[in-house]
Design a protein around this motif. Structure first.
Motif, PDB file in Angstrom:
ATOM      1  N   ALA A 254       0.798  -1.225   0.000  1.00  0.00           N
ATOM      2  CA  ALA A 254       0.000   0.000   0.000  1.00  0.00           C
ATOM      3  C   ALA A 254       0.830   1.274   0.000  1.00  0.00           C
ATOM      4  O   ALA A 254       0.439   2.272  -0.599  1.00  0.00           O
ATOM      5  CB  ALA A 254      -0.994   0.028   1.154  1.00  0.00           C
ATOM      6  N   THR A 255       1.964   1.281   0.680  1.00  0.00           N
ATOM      7  CA  THR A 255       2.840   2.451   0.704  1.00  0.00           C
ATOM      8  C   THR A 255       4.273   1.998   0.444  1.00  0.00           C
ATOM      9  O   THR A 255       4.615   0.838   0.694  1.00  0.00           O
ATOM     10  CB  THR A 255       2.779   3.163   2.062  1.00  0.00           C
ATOM     11  OG1 THR A 255       3.068   2.224   3.092  1.00  0.00           O
ATOM     12  CG2 THR A 255       1.403   3.772   2.309  1.00  0.00           C
ATOM     13  N   PRO A 256       5.138   2.890  -0.055  1.00  0.00           N
ATOM     14  CA  PRO A 256       6.528   2.505  -0.322  1.00  0.00           C
ATOM     15  C   PRO A 256       7.248   2.052   0.942  1.00  0.00           C
ATOM     16  O   PRO A 256       6.997   2.557   2.034  1.00  0.00           O
ATOM     17  CB  PRO A 256       7.148   3.802  -0.880  1.00  0.00           C
ATOM     18  CG  PRO A 256       5.998   4.597  -1.396  1.00  0.00           C
ATOM     19  CD  PRO A 256       4.854   4.278  -0.484  1.00  0.00           C
ATOM     20  N   VAL A 257       8.152   1.105   0.773  1.00  0.00           N
ATOM     21  CA  VAL A 257       8.934   0.604   1.897  1.00  0.00           C
ATOM     22  C   VAL A 257       9.927   1.669   2.365  1.00  0.00           C
ATOM     23  O   VAL A 257      10.619   2.283   1.553  1.00  0.00           O
ATOM     24  CB  VAL A 257       9.704  -0.678   1.496  1.00  0.00           C
ATOM     25  CG1 VAL A 257      10.716  -1.054   2.572  1.00  0.00           C
ATOM     26  CG2 VAL A 257       8.739  -1.822   1.253  1.00  0.00           C
ATOM     27  N   THR A 258       9.969   1.890   3.676  1.00  0.00           N
ATOM     28  CA  THR A 258      11.007   2.716   4.279  1.00  0.00           C
ATOM     29  C   THR A 258      12.064   1.756   4.797  1.00  0.00           C
ATOM     30  O   THR A 258      11.857   1.082   5.820  1.00  0.00           O
ATOM     31  CB  THR A 258      10.438   3.570   5.428  1.00  0.00           C
ATOM     32  OG1 THR A 258       9.343   4.341   4.936  1.00  0.00           O
ATOM     33  CG2 THR A 258      11.507   4.498   6.004  1.00  0.00           C
ATOM     34  N   ALA A 259      13.178   1.680   4.086  1.00  0.00           N
ATOM     35  CA  ALA A 259      14.173   0.642   4.370  1.00  0.00           C
ATOM     36  C   ALA A 259      14.666   0.682   5.808  1.00  0.00           C
ATOM     37  O   ALA A 259      14.816  -0.370   6.453  1.00  0.00           O
ATOM     38  CB  ALA A 259      15.340   0.784   3.398  1.00  0.00           C
ATOM     39  N   SER A 260      14.906   1.867   6.342  1.00  0.00           N
ATOM     40  CA  SER A 260      15.440   1.959   7.704  1.00  0.00           C
ATOM     41  C   SER A 260      14.460   1.389   8.714  1.00  0.00           C
ATOM     42  O   SER A 260      14.855   0.742   9.695  1.00  0.00           O
ATOM     43  CB  SER A 260      15.764   3.417   8.039  1.00  0.00           C
ATOM     44  OG  SER A 260      14.598   4.227   7.955  1.00  0.00           O
ATOM     45  N   VAL A 261      13.167   1.625   8.500  1.00  0.00           N
ATOM     46  CA  VAL A 261      12.139   1.092   9.402  1.00  0.00           C
ATOM     47  C   VAL A 261      12.094  -0.433   9.308  1.00  0.00           C
ATOM     48  O   VAL A 261      12.066  -1.144  10.313  1.00  0.00           O
ATOM     49  CB  VAL A 261      10.757   1.699   9.070  1.00  0.00           C
ATOM     50  CG1 VAL A 261       9.658   0.985   9.857  1.00  0.00           C
ATOM     51  CG2 VAL A 261      10.738   3.191   9.371  1.00  0.00           C
ATOM     52  N   ALA A 262      12.066  -0.927   8.062  1.00  0.00           N
ATOM     53  CA  ALA A 262      12.018  -2.378   7.859  1.00  0.00           C
ATOM     54  C   ALA A 262      13.232  -3.065   8.473  1.00  0.00           C
ATOM     55  O   ALA A 262      13.114  -4.113   9.128  1.00  0.00           O
ATOM     56  CB  ALA A 262      11.934  -2.686   6.367  1.00  0.00           C
ATOM     57  N   GLU A 263      14.385  -2.470   8.296  1.00  0.00           N
ATOM     58  CA  GLU A 263      15.616  -3.066   8.818  1.00  0.00           C
ATOM     59  C   GLU A 263      15.634  -3.068  10.349  1.00  0.00           C
ATOM     60  O   GLU A 263      16.140  -4.004  10.973  1.00  0.00           O
ATOM     61  CB  GLU A 263      16.828  -2.312   8.262  1.00  0.00           C
ATOM     62  CG  GLU A 263      17.047  -2.576   6.776  1.00  0.00           C
ATOM     63  CD  GLU A 263      17.991  -1.576   6.131  1.00  0.00           C
ATOM     64  OE1 GLU A 263      18.373  -0.589   6.815  1.00  0.00           O
ATOM     65  OE2 GLU A 263      18.350  -1.765   4.957  1.00  0.00           O
ATOM     66  N   THR A 264      15.058  -2.021  10.946  1.00  0.00           N
ATOM     67  CA  THR A 264      14.992  -1.961  12.410  1.00  0.00           C
ATOM     68  C   THR A 264      14.123  -3.083  12.956  1.00  0.00           C
ATOM     69  O   THR A 264      14.475  -3.756  13.935  1.00  0.00           O
ATOM     70  CB  THR A 264      14.435  -0.597  12.870  1.00  0.00           C
ATOM     71  OG1 THR A 264      15.330   0.431  12.463  1.00  0.00           O
ATOM     72  CG2 THR A 264      14.261  -0.557  14.381  1.00  0.00           C
ATOM     73  N   VAL A 265      12.962  -3.305  12.315  1.00  0.00           N
ATOM     74  CA  VAL A 265      12.074  -4.376  12.764  1.00  0.00           C
ATOM     75  C   VAL A 265      12.764  -5.730  12.630  1.00  0.00           C
ATOM     76  O   VAL A 265      12.692  -6.572  13.537  1.00  0.00           O
ATOM     77  CB  VAL A 265      10.754  -4.360  11.959  1.00  0.00           C
ATOM     78  CG1 VAL A 265       9.904  -5.576  12.298  1.00  0.00           C
ATOM     79  CG2 VAL A 265       9.974  -3.077  12.230  1.00  0.00           C
ATOM     80  N   THR A 266      13.426  -5.944  11.513  1.00  0.00           N
ATOM     81  CA  THR A 266      14.126  -7.215  11.297  1.00  0.00           C
ATOM     82  C   THR A 266      15.229  -7.424  12.326  1.00  0.00           C
ATOM     83  O   THR A 266      15.392  -8.520  12.875  1.00  0.00           O
ATOM     84  CB  THR A 266      14.715  -7.275   9.877  1.00  0.00           C
ATOM     85  OG1 THR A 266      13.643  -7.185   8.916  1.00  0.00           O
ATOM     86  CG2 THR A 266      15.469  -8.571   9.651  1.00  0.00           C
ATOM     87  N   ALA A 267      15.975  -6.363  12.610  1.00  0.00           N
ATOM     88  CA  ALA A 267      17.067  -6.474  13.580  1.00  0.00           C
ATOM     89  C   ALA A 267      16.540  -6.795  14.973  1.00  0.00           C
ATOM     90  O   ALA A 267      17.176  -7.546  15.727  1.00  0.00           O
ATOM     91  CB  ALA A 267      17.869  -5.171  13.599  1.00  0.00           C
ATOM     92  N   ARG A 268      15.386  -6.257  15.319  1.00  0.00           N
ATOM     93  CA  ARG A 268      14.846  -6.442  16.663  1.00  0.00           C
ATOM     94  C   ARG A 268      14.038  -7.728  16.822  1.00  0.00           C
ATOM     95  O   ARG A 268      13.934  -8.268  17.919  1.00  0.00           O
ATOM     96  CB  ARG A 268      13.974  -5.242  17.039  1.00  0.00           C
ATOM     97  CG  ARG A 268      14.727  -3.936  17.161  1.00  0.00           C
ATOM     98  CD  ARG A 268      13.796  -2.822  17.623  1.00  0.00           C
ATOM     99  NE  ARG A 268      13.250  -3.122  18.961  1.00  0.00           N
ATOM    100  CZ  ARG A 268      12.258  -2.434  19.514  1.00  0.00           C
ATOM    101  NH1 ARG A 268      11.686  -1.426  18.855  1.00  0.00           N
ATOM    102  NH2 ARG A 268      11.822  -2.756  20.720  1.00  0.00           N
ATOM    103  N   SER A 269      13.441  -8.199  15.699  1.00  0.00           N
ATOM    104  CA  SER A 269      12.546  -9.359  15.798  1.00  0.00           C
ATOM    105  C   SER A 269      13.039 -10.586  15.052  1.00  0.00           C
ATOM    106  O   SER A 269      12.558 -11.703  15.300  1.00  0.00           O
ATOM    107  CB  SER A 269      11.169  -8.981  15.259  1.00  0.00           C
ATOM    108  OG  SER A 269      11.222  -8.786  13.850  1.00  0.00           O
TER     109      SER A 269
END
Length: 476
Positions: A254-269
């Motif tokens: 639905a919206t463009p990926v914000t890479a920094s946000v996606a990477e933060t979630v991956t790093a934490r989860s």
């Protein structure tokens, strides 16, 4: 509270779970048959359009299945809409019957309230013509009020198959749906889960902690997210407290990926992302491969979808890596719009014009870089500037106005209104005016007072000039 709906599924496969209630597919079908009998008694006929305005609830699913059993078409209306928007939807679709749980619809058309009990039954479904209308979903246009996107039984079925394939969804998967079912993504997720036989939890409303708890307790395998959800996940102070190991991936759409946000979630989860791309008009356009997804692309064309890029000036196809408007073809493409006169400009011959600007490289990776159209996309919902401008122009002290979108890390885009006014009008007053007439996501985030609206001699608003001058909050 820990939920354990899987106990029943050990013996009878569950199709849908809502709060404390478990529904098997047989139960959903029998409820749909019972509601279909009721609707037939109310005069619903093959080919008619039935308005459905409902919150997230199992009866929404039952209602869609019931309307289809009668060979009728369901017109989905957002429960967030106000009276004027609903009245417009009814006028555009010509719906003569209504189902739902929203009072505003019942004020405009006799409505079967979905909160009332439904008696299960055995009902023989009408064999629908694949080319007949199945569902109408609304997508705003640059001319103002929303227009209805017409999907046939065939286009819906193809979209469901495409979504099943790109997600790798099977009967062993478990998903949850908190997005509005009146939106194409919510509907597509529900229908795809039913087709694949996946276990599905439907939420009354979105709540981040509930979503995380359900991933952990229900062992959800596929999660869906848009930018606001992704940002909320990245900033959640206790994300690590939840066991998200059951997730295969989180789909970002639905919206463009914000890479920094996606990477933060991956790093934490430890959970990876699967970016995808679609539209109300063509629900599944592209998706990343399950093996080797990347954050800088919406993926590659979905099975059965052809994508080309054309020059923005000449309309001629361009080569790999060259930028232009993205156009598509597929059997899952809409049959057209209502009103019908809006259809022609959406097509270039047999190709659907997405209005998105980007390029496709030699290996087929699709990248979206801009939008050719003037639509504002807020949390995945399309907002038409002209619709808001019409409301603002109705204020006696508004001389002129123009609405545009600015990038927003939480919602994708934020609505901003540039307004030339007489003395004595406040920003809060204008924001409230729009909020009283339109859905909350269409309400301007900011009002910018300007001496005049820049226009071409033809009268066309120079929105890019406004964006450059007033696009940042610091310019307010």
């Amino acid at each position: 509270m820990r939920r354990e709906p899987s106990k029943m599924s050990d013996t009878v496969p569950s199709a849908l779970v809502f709060e404390g209630r478990v529904y098997t597919r047989v139960e959903l079908d029998e409820l749909a048959a019972g509601l279909a009998d009721e609707l037939a008694g109310r005069g619903v006929l093959v080919g008619q359009r039935v308005a459905l305005m409902s919150s997230n609830r199992p009866e929404f699913v039952v209602a869609v299945l019931a309307v289809w059993r009668l060979g009728a078409c369901v017109a989905l209306i957002s429960p967030a809409w106000k009276r004027d928007e609903v009245a417009h939807a009814l006028a555009v679709t010509g719906a003569v019957h209504a189902l739902g749980d929203c009072a505003v619809l019942g004020e405009l058309l006799p409505m079967r309230y979905l909160g009332d009990p439904i008696t299960p039954a055995k009902h023989t479904a009408v064999q629908s013509d694949p080319t007949s209308e199945a569902v109408l979903v609304f997508s705003s246009g640059t001319t103002g009020m929303p227009k209805a996107v017409r999907h046939t039984h065939d286009s819906v079925a193809v979209a469901v198959r495409q979504w099943t394939e790109v997600l790798g969804l099977s009967g062993t998967d478990r998903i949850q749906v908190a997005t509005p079912p009146s939106h194409i993504l919510g509907l597509l997720n529900i229908l795809t889960a039913l087709r694949a036989g996946a276990w599905m939890r439907l939420h009354r409303r979105f709540d981040l902690n509930t979503m995380l708890s359900c991933i952990q307790d229900d062992r959800i395998t596929i999660e869906m997210a848009v930018a606001p959800i992704a940002i909320a996940l990245a900033s959640h102070p206790e994300l690590e407290r939840y066991d998200l190991s059951s997730l295969r991936y989180i789909m970002w759409g639905a919206t463009p990926v914000t890479a920094s946000v996606a990477e933060t979630v991956t790093a934490r989860s430890g959970v990876r992302w699967l970016p995808a791309y679609g539209a109300s008009e063509l629900p599944v356009i592209a998706c990343n491969p399950l093996d080797g997804a990347r954050l800088d692309s919406v993926g590659k064309a979905a099975p059965g979808v052809r994508i080309r890029v054309v020059d923005l000036e000449t309309g001629k196809p361009v080569g790999a890596g060259e930028t232009g408007e993205i156009q598509c073809r597929s059997r899952s493409l809409m049959a057209g719009y209502l009103p019908t006169e809006a259809t022609a400009e959406a097509f270039d011959g047999a190709w659907y014009r997405t209005g998105d600007v980007g390029h496709v490289d030699a290996e087929g990776w699709v990248r979206i870089t801009d939008r050719a159209k003037e639509m504002i996309k807020v949390r995945g919902f399309q907002v038409a500037p002209a619709e808001i401008e019409a409301i603002l122009h109705g204020h006696p002290k508004v001389i002129d106005c123009a609405v545009f979108g600015t990038p927003d890390p939480r919602d994708g885009e934020a609505v901003v209104a540039a307004v030339a006014v007489l003395d004595g009008v406040s920003a809060d007053e204008l924001i409230t005016l729009v909020g009283e007439r339109l859905a909350s996501y269409k309400r301007p985030r900011r009002i910018v007072f300007v001496p005049e609206i820049p226009r071409l001699p033809s009268g066309k608003v120079l929105r890019r000039v406004l964006e450059e001058r007033h696009g940042r909050p610091t310019d307010q």
